[in-house]
Write a protein that holds these residues in place. Structure first.
Motif, short mmCIF file in Angstrom:
data_model
loop_
_atom_site.label_atom_id
_atom_site.label_comp_id
_atom_site.label_asym_id
_atom_site.label_seq_id
_atom_site.Cartn_x
_atom_site.Cartn_y
_atom_site.Cartn_z
N PHE A 14 6.84 -6.70 19.49
CA PHE A 14 5.72 -6.99 18.58
C PHE A 14 5.07 -5.70 18.12
O PHE A 14 3.84 -5.54 18.17
N TYR A 15 5.92 -4.78 17.63
CA TYR A 15 5.45 -3.49 17.13
C TYR A 15 6.08 -3.15 15.79
O TYR A 15 7.23 -3.53 15.51
N VAL A 16 5.33 -2.41 14.99
CA VAL A 16 5.88 -1.74 13.81
C VAL A 16 5.64 -0.25 14.00
O VAL A 16 4.73 0.16 14.74
N PHE A 17 6.45 0.56 13.33
CA PHE A 17 6.44 2.01 13.56
C PHE A 17 6.44 2.73 12.21
O PHE A 17 7.42 3.36 11.82
N PRO A 18 5.33 2.63 11.48
CA PRO A 18 5.29 3.22 10.14
C PRO A 18 5.27 4.75 10.17
O PRO A 18 4.75 5.37 11.10
N SER A 19 5.82 5.33 9.12
CA SER A 19 5.83 6.78 8.95
C SER A 19 4.55 7.23 8.26
O SER A 19 4.13 6.62 7.26
N ILE A 20 3.97 8.31 8.75
CA ILE A 20 2.78 8.89 8.10
C ILE A 20 3.07 10.35 7.71
O ILE A 20 2.14 11.15 7.54
N LYS A 21 4.35 10.67 7.52
CA LYS A 21 4.73 12.04 7.23
C LYS A 21 4.20 12.52 5.88
O LYS A 21 4.01 13.72 5.68
N GLU A 22 3.97 11.59 4.96
CA GLU A 22 3.50 11.99 3.63
C GLU A 22 2.14 12.67 3.67
O GLU A 22 1.76 13.38 2.75
N PHE A 23 1.41 12.49 4.76
CA PHE A 23 0.04 13.01 4.83
C PHE A 23 -0.04 14.40 5.46
O PHE A 23 -1.13 14.96 5.58
N ASN A 24 1.11 14.93 5.87
CA ASN A 24 1.18 16.28 6.43
C ASN A 24 0.20 16.49 7.60
O ASN A 24 -0.51 17.50 7.69
N MET A 84 0.81 -1.22 0.00
CA MET A 84 0.00 0.00 0.00
C MET A 84 0.84 1.27 0.00
O MET A 84 0.31 2.37 0.05
N GLY A 85 2.19 1.11 -0.09
CA GLY A 85 3.06 2.27 -0.20
C GLY A 85 3.23 3.06 1.08
O GLY A 85 3.49 4.26 1.04
N LEU A 86 3.10 2.39 2.22
CA LEU A 86 3.28 3.05 3.52
C LEU A 86 4.69 2.78 4.01
O LEU A 86 5.08 1.63 4.22
N GLU A 87 5.47 3.84 4.20
CA GLU A 87 6.89 3.70 4.55
C GLU A 87 7.04 3.15 5.96
O GLU A 87 6.44 3.66 6.91
#
Length: 391
Positions: free
Chosen positions: A318-328, A307-310
């Motif tokens: 048992f964690y992931v830490f995705p970036s949501i910076k693209e959404f400002n 889905m293109g989520l960095e």
């Protein structure tokens, strides 16, 4: 009336995790990916031993440091897993969860004004416990480009003549980052050069997916400088049993036991008997739980990529830490909208420090079915956000 409250405790902010999920708990049809708690039942042999200890009337205080039988098993376990030897009589303490051990260590090691290096993003208790121990928290920002590992460059500008303790929170909550032996060696050298002590929180040590966990205490010169903290909540799925432990130099442990004696007396007796059974006979179940977590971790990473989520690939906890910076958007704004619009609960990265801005903590301590349903909602949400940006 005189103010009944301490200025110090009033200044401490409540947990950003709990504050957010108080809202989620009042909503219907919410899929929660936020709480850091195994979804597995405690292995049956552990539960059975806990029940048996009650039936046998083992409901009295243990020694302040904990059952000698349990302390001995813990020392055998650490010798097998992190290859460090401890004396169960003088260098081991059973605590009410790992969090009590963190609090005890800081209060027993700090004088007012001494500084503690706190890598962030990290577990929410380190900072308030430092403040309550009259220490000065010094935030060390972990960087996304370094996979949130701690480096000597991160530390160089933070250490002063008042610095006394470095907290090592690996495998890390919330990022899932780990430190290899090669990563730890320059940190150990830095600690020795600046005559520091280390509090190594290894509560997720059983949940490492890229080789065996390495403790900084196992490196040359570090055993006498390190308090190793662990427990049974994560690896053995025993959160509600409230059982942790710490091992370290006798000169420090002696004082920690004394403070524990006055504040707590001893950890729950039936939990201690249950933990003995876990250490002796439940290693296979721990391995099976780790395999299941790893399957879920790989699934999340595959779906994020699709889905293109960095998101950097984490290899612990048992964690992931995705970036949501693209959404400002701020992490708080993103998580709030996701909760209200798609009924998926995650934790804003800022709950773990200001440098968590632009990230989310997503726990995969949930079934694959729940993860699949939540990711469908998440994908719908980010597609909607991307469409809004392209208008």
């Amino acid at each position: 009336m005189r103010n009944p409250l301490s200025k110090k405790i009033v200044s401490v902010q409540p947990s950003g995790i709990r504050r957010f999920f108080d809202v989620a708990n009042e909503m219907e049809d919410v899929i929660s990916l936020g709480v850091g708690e195994p979804d597995f039942d405690t292995p049956w042999r552990i539960r059975e031993e806990g029940i048996f200890s009650l039936e046998k009337g083992r409901t009295f205080y243990t020694s302040n440091a904990g059952l000698m039988e349990l302390r001995t098993e813990i020392c055998k376990y650490l010798e097998r897993t992190i290859h460090v030897n401890y004396d169960p009589k003088k260098e081991t303490l059973i605590t009410v969860g790992g969090s009590e051990a963190i609090d005890l260590a800081l209060r027993c090691m700090l004088d007012p004004g001494e500084e503690v290096l706190l890598p962030q993003p990290s577990y929410v208790s380190y900072l308030p416990c430092t403040i309550m121990a009259d220490g000065v928290p010094v935030i060390v920002e972990l960087k996304h480009e370094n996979e949130f590992k701690l480096t000597v460059d991160d530390l160089k500008d933070k250490v002063t003549e008042k610095t006394k303790i470095l907290v090592m929170p690996f495998p890390n909550n919330p990022t899932g980052s780990i430190m290899t032996k090669e990563d730890l060696e320059p940190i150990a050298k830095f600690v020795e050069e600046h005559d520091l002590f280390v509090i190594s929180d290894e509560i997720y040590s059983e949940l490492s997916y890229k080789g065996d966990h390495v403790s900084i205490a196992s490196l040359p010169g570090m055993r006498e400088r390190t308090i190793v903290i662990n427990g049974f909540s994560k690896g053995f799925a025993m959160t509600g049993w409230r059982l942790g432990y710490c091992c370290g130099p006798q000169v420090i442990l002696k004082q920690m036991i004394k403070l524990h004696q006055f504040a707590i007396m001893c950890a729950p007796t039936n939990s201690q008997y249950a933990a003995i059974e876990g250490l002796r006979h439940c290693g296979d179940q721990v391995i099976e739980m780790r395999k299941a977590y790893n399957q879920r971790r790989r699934f999340l990473m595959h779906e994020f990529k699709r889905m293109g989520l960095e998101c950097f690939e984490p290899f612990g906890a048992f964690y992931v830490f995705p970036s949501i910076k693209e959404f400002n958007m701020t992490s708080e704004e993103f998580a709030t909208r996701l909760l209200y619009e798609e009924k998926v609960a995650v934790v804003p990265g800022t709950a773990f420090g200001d440098c968590g801005e632009g990230f989310l903590r997503i726990s995969y301590a949930y079934s694959l079915e729940d993860l699949k349903a939540a990711l469908e909602r998440l994908e719908h949400f980010i597609e909607k956000l991307r469409a809004e940006q392209n208008k």
